[in-house]
Design an enzyme around this catalytic site. Structure first.
Site, PDB file in Angstrom:
ATOM      1  N   ALA A 219     -17.560  -5.104  -8.861  1.00  0.00           N
ATOM      2  CA  ALA A 219     -16.373  -5.934  -9.007  1.00  0.00           C
ATOM      3  C   ALA A 219     -15.842  -5.712 -10.425  1.00  0.00           C
ATOM      4  O   ALA A 219     -16.597  -5.314 -11.322  1.00  0.00           O
ATOM      5  CB  ALA A 219     -16.729  -7.400  -8.779  1.00  0.00           C
TER       6      ALA A 219
ATOM      7  N   GLU B 100     -22.738  -3.825  -2.521  1.00  0.00           N
ATOM      8  CA  GLU B 100     -22.469  -4.852  -1.507  1.00  0.00           C
ATOM      9  C   GLU B 100     -21.482  -4.337  -0.449  1.00  0.00           C
ATOM     10  O   GLU B 100     -21.635  -4.622   0.737  1.00  0.00           O
ATOM     11  CB  GLU B 100     -21.953  -6.125  -2.198  1.00  0.00           C
ATOM     12  CG  GLU B 100     -23.084  -6.813  -2.970  1.00  0.00           C
ATOM     13  CD  GLU B 100     -22.624  -7.681  -4.118  1.00  0.00           C
ATOM     14  OE1 GLU B 100     -21.401  -7.830  -4.335  1.00  0.00           O
ATOM     15  OE2 GLU B 100     -23.504  -8.217  -4.823  1.00  0.00           O
TER      16      GLU B 100
ATOM     17  N   GLU C 162     -25.863  -7.718 -11.762  1.00  0.00           N
ATOM     18  CA  GLU C 162     -25.206  -9.002 -12.052  1.00  0.00           C
ATOM     19  C   GLU C 162     -25.961  -9.896 -13.027  1.00  0.00           C
ATOM     20  O   GLU C 162     -25.353 -10.517 -13.894  1.00  0.00           O
ATOM     21  CB  GLU C 162     -24.939  -9.767 -10.747  1.00  0.00           C
ATOM     22  CG  GLU C 162     -23.784  -9.199  -9.932  1.00  0.00           C
ATOM     23  CD  GLU C 162     -24.208  -8.138  -8.933  1.00  0.00           C
ATOM     24  OE1 GLU C 162     -25.339  -7.630  -9.050  1.00  0.00           O
ATOM     25  OE2 GLU C 162     -23.406  -7.817  -8.043  1.00  0.00           O
TER      26      GLU C 162
ATOM     27  N   GLY D 166     -20.763  -5.093  -6.618  1.00  0.00           N
ATOM     28  CA  GLY D 166     -19.878  -5.135  -5.455  1.00  0.00           C
ATOM     29  C   GLY D 166     -19.807  -3.809  -4.713  1.00  0.00           C
ATOM     30  O   GLY D 166     -19.491  -3.782  -3.518  1.00  0.00           O
TER      31      GLY D 166
HETATM   32  N1  DAK Z   1     -15.253  -3.246 -13.857  1.00  0.00           N
HETATM   33  C1  DAK Z   1     -14.212  -2.852 -14.610  1.00  0.00           C
HETATM   34  N2  DAK Z   1     -14.114  -1.627 -15.160  1.00  0.00           N
HETATM   35  C2  DAK Z   1     -15.136  -0.781 -14.962  1.00  0.00           C
HETATM   36  C3  DAK Z   1     -16.263  -1.132 -14.196  1.00  0.00           C
HETATM   37  C4  DAK Z   1     -16.301  -2.437 -13.613  1.00  0.00           C
HETATM   38  N3  DAK Z   1     -17.305  -2.847 -12.829  1.00  0.00           N
HETATM   39  N4  DAK Z   1     -17.106  -0.071 -14.192  1.00  0.00           N
HETATM   40  C5  DAK Z   1     -16.515   0.895 -14.915  1.00  0.00           C
HETATM   41  N5  DAK Z   1     -15.334   0.468 -15.390  1.00  0.00           N
HETATM   42  C6  DAK Z   1     -14.390   1.212 -16.235  1.00  0.00           C
HETATM   43  C7  DAK Z   1     -14.876   1.289 -17.660  1.00  0.00           C
HETATM   44  O1  DAK Z   1     -14.542   0.108 -18.350  1.00  0.00           O
HETATM   45  C8  DAK Z   1     -14.104   2.487 -18.174  1.00  0.00           C
HETATM   46  O2  DAK Z   1     -12.779   2.089 -18.415  1.00  0.00           O
HETATM   47  P1  DAK Z   1     -12.010   2.630 -19.748  1.00  0.00           P
HETATM   48  O3  DAK Z   1     -12.844   2.191 -20.890  1.00  0.00           O
HETATM   49  O4  DAK Z   1     -11.963   4.124 -19.595  1.00  0.00           O
HETATM   50  O5  DAK Z   1     -10.666   1.967 -19.678  1.00  0.00           O
HETATM   51  C9  DAK Z   1     -14.079   3.407 -16.960  1.00  0.00           C
HETATM   52  O6  DAK Z   1     -14.340   2.568 -15.813  1.00  0.00           O
HETATM   53  C10 DAK Z   1     -15.148   4.471 -17.004  1.00  0.00           C
HETATM   54  O7  DAK Z   1     -16.385   3.814 -17.212  1.00  0.00           O
HETATM   55  P2  DAK Z   1     -17.422   4.269 -18.361  1.00  0.00           P
HETATM   56  O8  DAK Z   1     -16.697   4.870 -19.511  1.00  0.00           O
HETATM   57  O9  DAK Z   1     -18.290   3.108 -18.616  1.00  0.00           O
HETATM   58  O10 DAK Z   1     -18.199   5.420 -17.601  1.00  0.00           O
HETATM   59  P3  DAK Z   1     -19.711   5.864 -17.818  1.00  0.00           P
HETATM   60  O11 DAK Z   1     -19.884   7.110 -17.035  1.00  0.00           O
HETATM   61  O12 DAK Z   1     -20.044   5.892 -19.284  1.00  0.00           O
HETATM   62  O13 DAK Z   1     -20.590   4.700 -17.150  1.00  0.00           O
HETATM   63  C11 DAK Z   1     -21.149   3.118 -15.415  1.00  0.00           C
HETATM   64  C12 DAK Z   1     -20.508   4.491 -15.770  1.00  0.00           C
HETATM   65  C13 DAK Z   1     -20.918   2.838 -13.941  1.00  0.00           C
HETATM   66  C14 DAK Z   1     -22.669   3.222 -15.672  1.00  0.00           C
HETATM   67  C15 DAK Z   1     -20.537   2.025 -16.322  1.00  0.00           C
HETATM   68  O14 DAK Z   1     -19.113   2.111 -16.225  1.00  0.00           O
HETATM   69  C16 DAK Z   1     -20.947   0.658 -15.936  1.00  0.00           C
HETATM   70  O15 DAK Z   1     -22.078   0.217 -16.227  1.00  0.00           O
HETATM   71  N6  DAK Z   1     -20.036  -0.079 -15.272  1.00  0.00           N
HETATM   72  C17 DAK Z   1     -20.272  -1.437 -14.900  1.00  0.00           C
HETATM   73  C18 DAK Z   1     -21.201  -1.476 -13.725  1.00  0.00           C
HETATM   74  C19 DAK Z   1     -21.512  -2.894 -13.326  1.00  0.00           C
HETATM   75  O16 DAK Z   1     -22.093  -3.650 -14.088  1.00  0.00           O
HETATM   76  N7  DAK Z   1     -21.107  -3.191 -12.121  1.00  0.00           N
HETATM   77  C20 DAK Z   1     -21.383  -4.486 -11.529  1.00  0.00           C
HETATM   78  C21 DAK Z   1     -20.246  -5.353 -11.794  1.00  0.00           C
HETATM   79  S1  DAK Z   1     -20.688  -6.993 -11.364  1.00  0.00           S
HETATM   80  C22 DAK Z   1     -19.200 -12.883  -7.458  1.00  0.00           C
HETATM   81  C23 DAK Z   1     -18.370 -11.951  -6.896  1.00  0.00           C
HETATM   82  C24 DAK Z   1     -18.641 -10.632  -7.089  1.00  0.00           C
HETATM   83  C25 DAK Z   1     -19.689 -10.233  -7.844  1.00  0.00           C
HETATM   84  C26 DAK Z   1     -20.520 -11.171  -8.393  1.00  0.00           C
HETATM   85  C27 DAK Z   1     -20.298 -12.481  -8.201  1.00  0.00           C
HETATM   86  N8  DAK Z   1     -18.963 -14.241  -7.260  1.00  0.00           N
HETATM   87  C28 DAK Z   1     -17.642 -14.659  -7.044  1.00  0.00           C
HETATM   88  C29 DAK Z   1     -20.049 -15.191  -7.335  1.00  0.00           C
HETATM   89  C30 DAK Z   1     -19.882  -8.845  -8.110  1.00  0.00           C
HETATM   90  C31 DAK Z   1     -20.298  -8.501  -9.323  1.00  0.00           C
HETATM   91  C32 DAK Z   1     -20.304  -7.134  -9.760  1.00  0.00           C
HETATM   92  O17 DAK Z   1     -20.024  -6.218  -9.036  1.00  0.00           O
END
Ligand code: DAK
Length: 261
Positions: free
Chosen positions: A63, A111, A131, A108
């Site tokens: 997400a 998921e 998360e 997400g």
């Molecule tokens: N959200 C927003 N932007 C994201 C993103 C994300 N999840 N993942 C990557 N990006 C963006 C980065 O910010 C970057 O943008 P710029 O800086 O270029 O503008 C671009 O994508 C490229 O990412 P990186 O430069 O970081 O690329 P790397 O190859 O270095 O790293 C990575 C790739 C996937 C390891 C890293 O980007 C990363 O760790 N991303 C976040 C992964 C993450 O934590 N995903 C889980 C998100 S939490 C809920 C509803 C939903 C959810 C929970 C609760 N409720 C309502 C209760 C769901 C939660 C989630 O999914």
């Protein structure tokens, strides 16, 4: 412009999540477009759906963290419901849905893959539920589907540690069915989708429904679900055609084609 590209290949619909600058992260607009794309499918024609991400690095990197960062508790709950409603739409879509996981499937993203009926992935795929490292719980069904798909203990480990796993481990724990080199993933997913699409459409839908509806029921009730769906197949022309085709010993008979009747 939509964040979801929809392409038809025969009776297969290919949905590509197309927000490569953010590694296909799910913000509200992507979720809205995904819902619209699912609603737009002509289920009189489409017999199987494949969902993948654009590019060769990410399926969905979760997400959108930027969008989530300022949510209030009420807004967070509403965002969770929005995702849950759309993922449930996938899970209950009458036709099977295959996730072709072509890279990161985090939060997400995992998921979304888990809401699909079948998961195939590329060798560079990475799965995880990060998360708790962000101060939240998984919100789009992660706690529920992961525990059901793998095991409660493995789901606990992945969710509570927030540690990612690579494709071979995802295969080992049964999160995905198969792993392919990146360039072979989509062709393999489409080949499987077309094989499914070539089978009797009513029976295919009934199988999905039997598995989905039965899985959370006690066995006696689940078997009744199966019996009713099994029985209903005998009211279709495709059942008569499929069995007659088998019984026809003519070696020159034409290829089998189900009419969806
Ligand atoms: N959200 C927003 N932007 C994201 C993103 C994300 N999840 N993942 C990557 N990006 C963006 C980065 O910010 C970057 O943008 P710029 O800086 O270029 O503008 C671009 O994508 C490229 O990412 P990186 O430069 O970081 O690329 P790397 O190859 O270095 O790293 C990575 C790739 C996937 C390891 C890293 O980007 C990363 O760790 N991303 C976040 C992964 C993450 O934590 N995903 C889980 C998100 S939490 C809920 C509803 C939903 C959810 C929970 C609760 N409720 C309502 C209760 C769901 C939660 C989630 O999914």
């Amino acid at each position: 412009m939509s964040y979801i590209q929809v392409e038809y290949q025969e009776q297969v619909a290919l949905l590509t999540i197309d927000r490569p600058k953010a590694l296909n992260a799910l913000n509200s607009a992507v979720l809205d477009d995904l819902a619209a794309a699912l609603d737009s499918l002509d289920l009189a024609v489409v017999r199987c759906v494949v969902i993948t991400g654009s590019g060769s690095k990410s399926f969905v990197a979760g997400a959108d963290i930027g969008e989530m960062s300022s949510l209030t508790a009420e807004e967070g709950e509403a965002f969770g419901k929005k995702g849950n409603d759309i993922f449930r739409k996938i899970e209950t879509l009458p036709v099977p849905v295959i996730a072709a996981v072509n890279g990161f499937a985090l939060g997400g993203g995992n998921e979304l893959a888990m809401a699909c009926d079948i998961r195939l992935c590329s060798e560079n795929a990475v799965f995880g539920q990060p998360e708790v490292g962000l101060g939240i719980t998984p919100g789009f069904g992660g706690t529920q589907r992961l525990a059901r798909l793998v095991s409660p203990g493995m789901a606990m480990q992945l969710i509570l540690s927030a540690k990612n796993i690579k494709a071979p481990e995802a295969l080992r724990i049964g999160l995905v069915n198969a792993v392919y080199p990146q360039e072979e993933l989509l062709p393999a997913a489409l080949k499987l989708a077309k094989a499914i699409a070539a089978n009797a459409p009513y029976a295919v839908r009934a199988c999905k429904k039997a598995i989905r509806d039965g899985i959370d029921l006690p066995m006696d009730e689940a078997l009744v679900v199966e019996e009713k769906l099994f029985g209903s197949c005998f009211a279709t022309e495709d059942q008569k055609y499929g069995m007659a085709y088998f019984l026809d010993k003519n070696k020159d008979k034409p290829a089998k084609v189900f009419q969806n009747k």
